[in-house]
Design an enzyme around this catalytic site. Structure first.
Site, PDB file in Angstrom:
ATOM      1  N   ASP A 140       0.806  -1.222   0.000  1.00 22.12           N
ATOM      2  CA  ASP A 140       0.000   0.000   0.000  1.00 22.12           C
ATOM      3  C   ASP A 140       0.843   1.277   0.000  1.00 22.12           C
ATOM      4  O   ASP A 140       0.303   2.368   0.204  1.00 22.12           O
ATOM      5  CB  ASP A 140      -0.938  -0.001   1.216  1.00 22.12           C
ATOM      6  CG  ASP A 140      -2.063  -1.009   1.048  1.00 22.12           C
ATOM      7  OD1 ASP A 140      -2.605  -1.102  -0.071  1.00 22.12           O
ATOM      8  OD2 ASP A 140      -2.399  -1.699   2.021  1.00 22.12           O
ATOM      9  N   ASP A 182      -6.933  -4.088  -5.826  1.00 23.14           N
ATOM     10  CA  ASP A 182      -6.571  -2.789  -5.235  1.00 23.14           C
ATOM     11  C   ASP A 182      -5.132  -2.395  -5.569  1.00 23.14           C
ATOM     12  O   ASP A 182      -4.793  -1.210  -5.614  1.00 23.14           O
ATOM     13  CB  ASP A 182      -6.689  -2.819  -3.697  1.00 23.14           C
ATOM     14  CG  ASP A 182      -7.806  -3.673  -3.152  1.00 23.14           C
ATOM     15  OD1 ASP A 182      -8.203  -4.637  -3.831  1.00 23.14           O
ATOM     16  OD2 ASP A 182      -8.253  -3.394  -2.036  1.00 23.14           O
TER      17      ASP A 182
END
Ligand code: GLY
Length: 408
Positions: A123, A188
């Site tokens: 992330d 994602d």
């Protein structure tokens, strides 16, 4: 004072030869939606500065849930949402020229910076690009560029040439360890490629772009179904690169279409086209968009249920974050498709800006938009505000007004 500051920034940009750096501009008129963002998020900013914590969402009892958290040894924990509130502060600084937004963005970025060497998360693109990436675009501050490079190098460490992807989650701890995965890649993860593409632009080093392209190509091959929806998780065999499972983690079922996952894919492939002009990526983004906007379960206001195949539609929570990400991605995709999705963007932004979702100036909710879903299978943040819904909403509104909010 502001004028002098602008002149200083322009001079700095010219000195450094940073053509993309642009000074905050003066706004003559302000749409009501961003006025409300200034008010609501300005109050939240004051609270966050006072507490020295980055906001993430709200608990059902109305208390703020902070992204800034510490372990038992007082060490700050990584959270994938850490970049969104600083990023929103940068956007609102850019929009208003109010130095309080810039100060807050810098203060919160300082908390994040040590994670630039974190090798345990994919992330980093979200966290560093939304914060330092916007900060660099707006100010041209060379130290921010250096932080982006270090974060990008950490992200590259998760790339496997055998698999051809960046690994999303680690599989040796947390709830992920219970799923039996070897090398999980989630849709994602497409959102982390923007950092890599931009680093090649900034440094001239192709290694970042090569990994981004490899990851995007493998995801094209394995993540999409015949109907153009995507799986949430594709688990590869780390030693052979073969696909082991196609699963969900945050959606309703392995074969369902988790709404935010579709939005991440849409945004990610639109970005891939921005940097490569590869028609395969554009076609993929169009197919995802068409899947979403034509879906029979998409409500008339354009704000999806948390999963397109959730079992009790219409009695299911909406996910405003998915709508905000979709709106922002479609504003960009419109530029490459002759405004193909103009009416959809107008509809989504009109809905999100209505009382149905936008929190009133005097409402107790401290964020801008309500009614998002973090993860229903994990029982987390259901029908609550989320910092990333606010971030992508502000981004979408700014992108509609000013093309500079897309980097290239
Ligand atoms: N992992 C990002 C999300 O929950 O959408």
């Amino acid at each position: 004072m502001v004028k002098h500051f602008n002149i200083f920034l322009v001079a700095l940009a010219l000195t450094l030869g940073i053509s993309r750096c642009k000074p905050p501009k003066e706004q003559v008129t302000r749409p009501a939606r961003l006025d409300l963002a200034e008010k609501k998020l300005g109050d939240l900013r004051e609270l966050a500065v006072e507490q020295n914590k980055i906001p993430r969402s709200e608990e059902p009892n109305g208390e703020i849930m902070w992204a800034t958290k510490y372990d038992q040894h007082g060490k700050m924990k990584f959270d994938w949402t850490l970049g969104f509130f600083p990023g929103t502060c940068w956007y609102l600084y850019e929009h208003t020229n109010d130095i309080a937004w810039k100060k807050a963005a810098i203060k919160f970025q300082e908390q994040i910076e040590p994670f630039k060497t974190n090798l345990n998360s994919h992330d980093l693109g979200f966290v560093f690009y939304c914060s330092f990436g916007n900060g660099y675009r707006i100010t041209g501050e060379p130290a921010y560029r250096q932080v982006l490079i270090e974060a990008g190098n950490s992200l590259l460490s998760r790339y496997s040439p055998t698999v051809g992807c960046i690994q999303s989650w680690n599989v040796d701890s947390g709830w992920q360890a219970e799923r039996g995965w070897s090398f999980p890649v989630i849709i994602d993860n497409m959102m982390n490629l923007e950092l890599l593409f931009e680093l090649t632009e900034l440094t001239g080093d192709n290694k970042y772009r090569e990994v981004a392209i490899a990851h995007a190509d493998q995801t094209l091959k394995h993540h999409f179904r015949e109907d153009n929806s995507s799986y949430h998780v594709v688990d590869y065999d780390a030693s052979s690169g073969q696909v082991r499972h196609k699963h969900t983690a945050q959606g309703f079922a392995h074969e369902s279409a988790w709404a935010r996952g579709q939005a991440w894919g849409l945004y990610g492939y639109t970005v891939c086209f921005r940097y490569t002009k590869d028609e395969r990526y554009l076609n993929r983004a169009i197919k995802i968009a068409d899947f979403m906007v034509n879906h029979p379960n998409l409500p008339a206001d354009g704000v999806p249920y948390w999963d397109f195949n959730a079992p009790n539609i219409p009695d299911e929570p909406r996910d405003v974050s998915a709508a905000a990400i979709t709106a922002s991605a479609l504003v960009e995709l419109n530029r490459y498709t002759g405004q193909k999705y103009k009416s959809e963007v107008d509809k989504i932004l009109k809905s999100l800006s209505s009382d149905a979702y936008l929190v009133g100036a005097h409402d107790e909710t401290k964020f801008l938009l309500d009614h998002s879903v973090g993860s229903i299978p994990h029982g987390a943040e259901i029908d609550e505000p989320l910092a990333y819904a606010d971030y992508y909403y502000v981004e979408a509104v700014l992108r509609q007004q000013d093309k500079q909010h897309i980097l290239q």
